[in-house]
Design a protein around this motif. Structure first.
Motif, mmCIF file in Angstrom:
data_model
loop_
_atom_site.group_PDB
_atom_site.id
_atom_site.type_symbol
_atom_site.label_atom_id
_atom_site.label_comp_id
_atom_site.label_asym_id
_atom_site.label_seq_id
_atom_site.Cartn_x
_atom_site.Cartn_y
_atom_site.Cartn_z
ATOM 1 N N ALA A 34 0.883 -1.242 0.020
ATOM 2 C CA ALA A 34 0.138 0.024 -0.056
ATOM 3 C C ALA A 34 0.729 1.343 0.062
ATOM 4 C CB ALA A 34 -1.023 0.012 1.239
ATOM 5 N N VAL A 35 1.797 1.231 0.636
ATOM 6 C CA VAL A 35 2.596 2.459 0.849
ATOM 7 C C VAL A 35 3.580 2.507 -0.301
ATOM 8 C CG1 VAL A 35 4.771 3.649 1.986
ATOM 9 C CG2 VAL A 35 2.910 2.532 3.307
ATOM 10 N N GLY A 36 4.162 1.408 -1.074
ATOM 11 C CA GLY A 36 4.482 1.697 -2.324
ATOM 12 C C GLY A 36 3.709 2.251 -3.297
ATOM 13 N N THR A 86 -4.329 -9.947 3.040
ATOM 14 C CA THR A 86 -3.557 -9.149 2.514
ATOM 15 C C THR A 86 -4.543 -7.921 1.708
ATOM 16 O OG1 THR A 86 -1.706 -10.557 2.496
ATOM 17 C CG2 THR A 86 -1.493 -8.303 1.378
ATOM 18 N N PHE A 87 -5.355 -8.416 1.092
ATOM 19 C CA PHE A 87 -6.190 -7.505 0.066
ATOM 20 C C PHE A 87 -6.869 -6.379 0.949
ATOM 21 C CE2 PHE A 87 -10.311 -6.621 -1.948
ATOM 22 C CZ PHE A 87 -9.986 -5.892 -2.989
ATOM 23 N N PHE A 88 -7.625 -7.100 1.815
ATOM 24 C CA PHE A 88 -8.415 -6.227 2.830
ATOM 25 C C PHE A 88 -7.611 -4.999 3.676
ATOM 26 C CE2 PHE A 88 -11.768 -9.016 1.657
ATOM 27 C CZ PHE A 88 -12.859 -8.239 1.169
ATOM 28 N N ALA A 89 -6.776 -5.672 4.009
ATOM 29 C CA ALA A 89 -5.704 -5.011 4.904
ATOM 30 C C ALA A 89 -4.949 -3.731 3.990
ATOM 31 C CB ALA A 89 -4.527 -5.884 5.671
ATOM 32 N N ALA A 90 -4.667 -3.987 2.766
ATOM 33 C CA ALA A 90 -4.000 -2.935 2.009
ATOM 34 C C ALA A 90 -4.958 -1.871 1.949
ATOM 35 C CB ALA A 90 -3.467 -3.602 0.819
ATOM 36 N N LEU A 91 -6.259 -1.969 1.783
ATOM 37 C CA LEU A 91 -7.327 -0.929 1.265
ATOM 38 C C LEU A 91 -7.227 0.378 2.102
ATOM 39 C CD1 LEU A 91 -10.252 -3.098 0.178
ATOM 40 C CD2 LEU A 91 -8.325 -2.012 -1.104
ATOM 41 N N PRO A 92 -7.245 0.323 3.860
ATOM 42 C CA PRO A 92 -7.402 1.280 4.432
ATOM 43 C C PRO A 92 -5.923 2.148 4.454
ATOM 44 C CG PRO A 92 -8.512 -0.420 5.525
ATOM 45 C CD PRO A 92 -7.711 -1.008 4.528
ATOM 46 N N ILE A 93 -4.824 1.313 4.319
ATOM 47 C CA ILE A 93 -3.547 1.633 4.517
ATOM 48 C C ILE A 93 -3.171 2.552 3.340
ATOM 49 C CG2 ILE A 93 -0.948 1.143 4.573
ATOM 50 C CD1 ILE A 93 -1.910 -1.648 5.938
ATOM 51 N N LEU A 94 -3.742 2.126 2.044
ATOM 52 C CA LEU A 94 -3.473 2.714 0.681
ATOM 53 C C LEU A 94 -4.045 4.183 0.835
ATOM 54 C CD1 LEU A 94 -2.782 3.038 -1.842
ATOM 55 C CD2 LEU A 94 -4.743 1.844 -2.586
ATOM 56 N N ARG A 95 -5.372 4.187 1.254
ATOM 57 C CA ARG A 95 -6.073 5.484 1.527
ATOM 58 C C ARG A 95 -5.322 6.604 2.410
ATOM 59 N NH1 ARG A 95 -11.109 7.998 1.018
ATOM 60 N NH2 ARG A 95 -11.988 6.105 -0.132
ATOM 61 N N ASN A 96 -4.965 5.797 3.454
ATOM 62 C CA ASN A 96 -4.260 6.926 4.651
ATOM 63 C C ASN A 96 -2.802 7.144 4.136
ATOM 64 O OD1 ASN A 96 -6.511 6.119 6.214
ATOM 65 N ND2 ASN A 96 -5.175 6.686 8.022
ATOM 66 N N ALA A 97 -2.149 6.357 3.395
ATOM 67 C CA ALA A 97 -0.727 6.693 2.919
ATOM 68 C C ALA A 97 -0.987 7.785 1.848
ATOM 69 C CB ALA A 97 -0.123 5.507 2.354
ATOM 70 N N GLU A 127 9.384 12.726 3.433
ATOM 71 C CA GLU A 127 7.881 12.605 3.268
ATOM 72 C C GLU A 127 7.266 11.572 4.191
ATOM 73 O OE1 GLU A 127 6.653 14.096 -1.032
ATOM 74 O OE2 GLU A 127 8.459 13.122 -1.207
ATOM 75 N N LEU A 128 8.031 10.387 4.173
ATOM 76 C CA LEU A 128 7.457 9.163 4.732
ATOM 77 C C LEU A 128 7.424 9.271 6.209
ATOM 78 C CD1 LEU A 128 8.781 6.289 2.771
ATOM 79 C CD2 LEU A 128 6.463 6.850 3.264
ATOM 80 N N PRO A 129 8.638 9.979 6.655
ATOM 81 C CA PRO A 129 8.491 10.146 8.118
ATOM 82 C C PRO A 129 7.497 11.298 8.613
ATOM 83 C CG PRO A 129 10.895 10.302 7.561
ATOM 84 C CD PRO A 129 9.901 10.048 6.147
ATOM 85 N N MET A 130 6.991 12.203 7.814
ATOM 86 C CA MET A 130 6.022 12.928 8.303
ATOM 87 C C MET A 130 4.767 12.508 7.973
ATOM 88 S SD MET A 130 7.573 15.727 9.308
ATOM 89 C CE MET A 130 6.066 16.957 9.096
ATOM 90 N N ALA A 131 4.550 11.482 6.986
ATOM 91 C CA ALA A 131 3.216 10.932 6.870
ATOM 92 C C ALA A 131 3.037 9.727 7.710
ATOM 93 C CB ALA A 131 3.034 10.487 5.409
ATOM 94 N N TRP A 132 4.031 9.268 8.514
ATOM 95 C CA TRP A 132 3.940 8.178 9.105
ATOM 96 C C TRP A 132 2.834 7.747 10.290
ATOM 97 C CZ3 TRP A 132 4.503 3.220 9.205
ATOM 98 C CH2 TRP A 132 4.642 2.598 10.374
ATOM 99 N N PRO A 133 2.622 8.825 10.929
ATOM 100 C CA PRO A 133 1.453 8.825 11.849
ATOM 101 C C PRO A 133 0.184 8.637 11.248
ATOM 102 C CG PRO A 133 2.789 10.906 12.491
ATOM 103 C CD PRO A 133 3.389 10.196 11.208
ATOM 104 N N VAL A 134 -0.065 9.287 9.936
ATOM 105 C CA VAL A 134 -1.489 9.121 9.380
ATOM 106 C C VAL A 134 -1.384 7.503 8.654
ATOM 107 C CG1 VAL A 134 -2.706 9.826 7.318
ATOM 108 C CG2 VAL A 134 -1.345 11.489 8.650
ATOM 109 N N ILE A 135 -0.145 6.984 8.163
ATOM 110 C CA ILE A 135 -0.080 5.651 7.526
ATOM 111 C C ILE A 135 -0.370 4.775 8.848
ATOM 112 C CG2 ILE A 135 1.438 4.089 6.656
ATOM 113 C CD1 ILE A 135 2.883 6.335 5.101
ATOM 114 N N LEU A 136 0.255 4.964 10.161
ATOM 115 C CA LEU A 136 0.060 4.156 11.169
ATOM 116 C C LEU A 136 -1.393 3.877 11.630
ATOM 117 C CD1 LEU A 136 1.371 2.353 13.065
ATOM 118 C CD2 LEU A 136 1.960 4.131 14.487
ATOM 119 N N ALA A 137 -1.955 4.990 11.620
ATOM 120 C CA ALA A 137 -3.509 5.243 11.934
ATOM 121 C C ALA A 137 -4.158 4.217 10.973
ATOM 122 C CB ALA A 137 -4.093 6.585 11.849
ATOM 123 N N GLY A 138 -3.808 4.070 9.560
ATOM 124 C CA GLY A 138 -4.497 3.413 8.686
ATOM 125 C C GLY A 138 -3.996 1.915 8.852
#
Length: 213
Positions: A34-36, A86-97, A127-138
């Motif tokens: 998702a992050v990729g 994996t498919f369902f797990a990736a969806l919220p992470i993708l949106r948050n990332a 960018e990734l360190p700054m976005a990490w809190p939002v990604i982790l929430a996903g």
């Protein structure tokens, strides 16, 4: 209930470990994917919109139906369980990332580029360190969601506590059928709680206090 737990404790512990391991491994794989994908699309509005649409529409697919569809091409066992979780797990992470990377202050990116950082290095170091809190929430949202989906994967003979649920439901009214279902459901809830605590701890270790959300 106590007699049921005592007589099947080894099986319950083993199934719980399988369940937890399946979710954690699929969550790691989903996060990487998702992050990729988010890193590839977040600078393009059309691709960002497409990614958000995929993440929204994907969540409307019934997990039980998807597992049933996968049994034909990939068979029973671990493989369909891993694919579905994996498919369902990736969806919220993708949106948050996508949201997290798109929300990084443009002046920080420009400053990084101004001191000679490449686009890739800017992504990794800024960018990734700054976005990490939002990604982790996903990731936390995904973890809670797929903990239940992993139980449904037992329909395809996947590992985990779902086997106890389907076993109990198949002989509902028989001896220990209700105890089997209740034990598995409570186990899933406990595992979800434990995993969320671990992710909260990960956030405290990896997110600087100044940018915690």
């Amino acid at each position: 209930m106590l007699n049921f737990l005592g007589s099947r404790l080894d099986q319950i512990v083993f199934s719980s470990w399988q369940h937890f391991s399946l979710v954690v491994q699929c969550l790691i794989l989903a996060s990487v994917i998702a992050v990729g994908l988010a890193a590839l699309v977040y600078r393009n509005k059309a691709l960002t919109s497409a990614a958000n649409s995929v993440s929204a529409i994907g969540l409307t697919i019934p997990s039980f139906a998807l597992i049933g569809i996968l049994i034909g091409p990939v068979g029973f066992g671990v493989v369909p369980a891993v694919i579905v979780v994996t498919f369902f797990a990736a969806l919220p992470i993708l949106r948050n990332a996508v949201v997290g990377l798109g929300g990084v202050d443009a002046s920080l990116v420009e400053s990084a580029r101004g001191i000679g950082m490449s686009r890739l290095r800017t992504l990794i170091r800024v960018e990734l360190p700054m976005a990490w809190p939002v990604i982790l929430a996903g990731i936390r949202v995904s973890a809670q969601m797929v903990m239940g989906i992993a139980a449904v994967a037992a329909y395809a003979l996947g590992p985990g506590l779902g086997g106890l649920i389907f076993s109990g439901l198949s002989r509902l009214g028989g001896a220990n059928s209700l105890e089997s279902v209740v034990t598995a459901v409570i186990g899933v809830v406990i595992l979800a709680f434990v995993l969320d605590l671990l992710l909260v701890g990960l956030g405290r270790l990896t997110i600087p206090r100044g940018i915690r959300v």
